[in-house]
Scaffold this motif. Structure first.
Motif, PDB file in Angstrom:
ATOM      1  N   TRP A 107      47.679  47.290  45.363  1.00  0.00           N
ATOM      2  CA  TRP A 107      46.696  46.250  45.044  1.00  0.00           C
ATOM      3  C   TRP A 107      46.229  45.554  46.315  1.00  0.00           C
ATOM      4  O   TRP A 107      45.032  45.356  46.532  1.00  0.00           O
ATOM      5  N   GLY A 118      41.438  37.888  43.589  1.00  0.00           N
ATOM      6  CA  GLY A 118      42.689  37.281  43.161  1.00  0.00           C
ATOM      7  C   GLY A 118      43.892  38.047  43.659  1.00  0.00           C
ATOM      8  O   GLY A 118      43.791  39.174  44.146  1.00  0.00           O
ATOM      9  N   THR A 119      45.030  37.418  43.538  1.00  0.00           N
ATOM     10  CA  THR A 119      46.269  38.040  43.959  1.00  0.00           C
ATOM     11  C   THR A 119      46.759  39.001  42.885  1.00  0.00           C
ATOM     12  O   THR A 119      46.280  38.998  41.744  1.00  0.00           O
ATOM     13  N   TRP A 120      47.714  39.813  43.255  1.00  0.00           N
ATOM     14  CA  TRP A 120      48.309  40.762  42.306  1.00  0.00           C
ATOM     15  C   TRP A 120      48.865  39.984  41.103  1.00  0.00           C
ATOM     16  O   TRP A 120      49.672  39.062  41.253  1.00  0.00           O
ATOM     17  N   PRO A 121      48.452  40.320  39.877  1.00  0.00           N
ATOM     18  CA  PRO A 121      48.832  39.525  38.703  1.00  0.00           C
ATOM     19  C   PRO A 121      50.233  39.800  38.177  1.00  0.00           C
ATOM     20  O   PRO A 121      50.695  39.103  37.266  1.00  0.00           O
ATOM     21  N   VAL A 226      45.494  42.978  31.760  1.00  0.00           N
ATOM     22  CA  VAL A 226      46.636  42.964  32.679  1.00  0.00           C
ATOM     23  C   VAL A 226      47.076  44.399  32.993  1.00  0.00           C
ATOM     24  O   VAL A 226      47.385  44.733  34.136  1.00  0.00           O
ATOM     25  N   ALA A 229      44.850  46.062  35.576  1.00  0.00           N
ATOM     26  CA  ALA A 229      45.177  45.789  36.973  1.00  0.00           C
ATOM     27  C   ALA A 229      46.199  46.796  37.482  1.00  0.00           C
ATOM     28  O   ALA A 229      46.113  47.263  38.629  1.00  0.00           O
TER      29      ALA A 229
END
Length: 266
Positions: A107, A118-121, A226, A229
């Motif tokens: 990611w 955004g950051t890695w969820p 989710v 991602a």
């Protein structure tokens, strides 16, 4: 890669597999790699086209001997697995890798701030229970793909010595994602996590495509996003070259309630 005892050499002297409790059709053992013959067979596959029912008839009994089923396509432009430039010597062991660390690394390296900001969820949560038996879903999915007739040019049922279905790509030294990740065991660590959370099974391999059955696909769009991602980190080409301009669009059209996940690396 750490391996279990390999039953495949038995088939050289016993092609039907009777000594293993099997009744195999005419087939061939594959030991070809990019660096010459491997020291033992990597897989067996039937000589003739697979049809509906083959997964249950051959794959289920073979699994009890440590040989796990997978469909392969021998009719693509790259031919069958003896021409896939398999690299078993380059594979580590899937259990040595943390799936979330693998995905987070991908990611960070590949996420485009404009499309996937955004950051890695983090990993998606597993459902409370699996709505279907993963092995039953795998057999049903294999039959459906074979009946549909559009997934494979020349499908064959193959048997691979592996601890679990998620390990099959690494066990044969598959190089489909070579332009993305040279050590497929890292991707198999993610497959293990999906196996545990979503009941996936590795259903099919071509030269550069991986197909999974899914016992517990995401049931809501938020859940699917989710998981999307994770799919992006696992295989960005699925999204960036699949006509999807956002993770939510991919989640809605490719993941929500879908019992088959497929991946292709350019």
């Amino acid at each position: 890669m750490a391996t279990l005892p390999n039953p495949l050499p038995t088939l050289a002297a016993d092609p039907s597999g009777r000594s293993l409790g099997l009744g195999l059709p005419l087939g061939r053992l594959i030991d070809a790699t990019d660096d010459g013959p491997w020291h033992e067979p990597l897989l067996w596959h039937a000589e003739y086209a697979a049809s509906s029912g083959a997964w249950t008839a051959l794959g289920a009994p073979a699994a009890r001997t440590g040989l796990l089923p997978v469909l392969i396509d021998v009719g693509g432009t790259q031919g069958g697995p003896e021409e896939w430039e398999l690299m078993p010597g380059e594979m580590s062991y899937p259990g040595d890798h943390d799936p979330e660390e693998v995905l987070a690394d991908f990611w960070e390296e590949y996420a485009d701030d404009e499309l996937f900001s955004g950051t890695w969820p983090g990993l998606a949560k597993a459902p409370a229970s699996l709505p279907a038996n993963p092995d039953t879903r795998a057999a049903e999915t294999a039959d459906a793909l074979l009946d549909e007739g559009s997934w494979f040019k020349e499908p064959r049922l193959a048997l691979v010595p592996a601890r679990r279905s998620a390990d099959i790509p690494a066990a044969i030294g598959w190089t489909g994602p070579l332009n993305y990740e040279n050590d497929v065991a890292r991707l198999c660590a993610v497959l293990r996590s999906w196996e545990d959370r979503f009941g996936i099974r590795v259903i099919a391999l071509t030269f550069d495509q991986l197909v999974l059955s899914v016992a517990a696909p995401p049931a809501t769009l938020d859940e699917a996003e989710v998981v999307a991602a994770e799919h992006f980190a696992f295989c960005p080409d699925n999204i960036t070259q699949g006509g999807h301009d956002a993770l939510r669009a991919y989640a809605e059209h490719a993941l929500l309630g879908q019992r088959v996940w497929s991946f292709w690396w350019d």
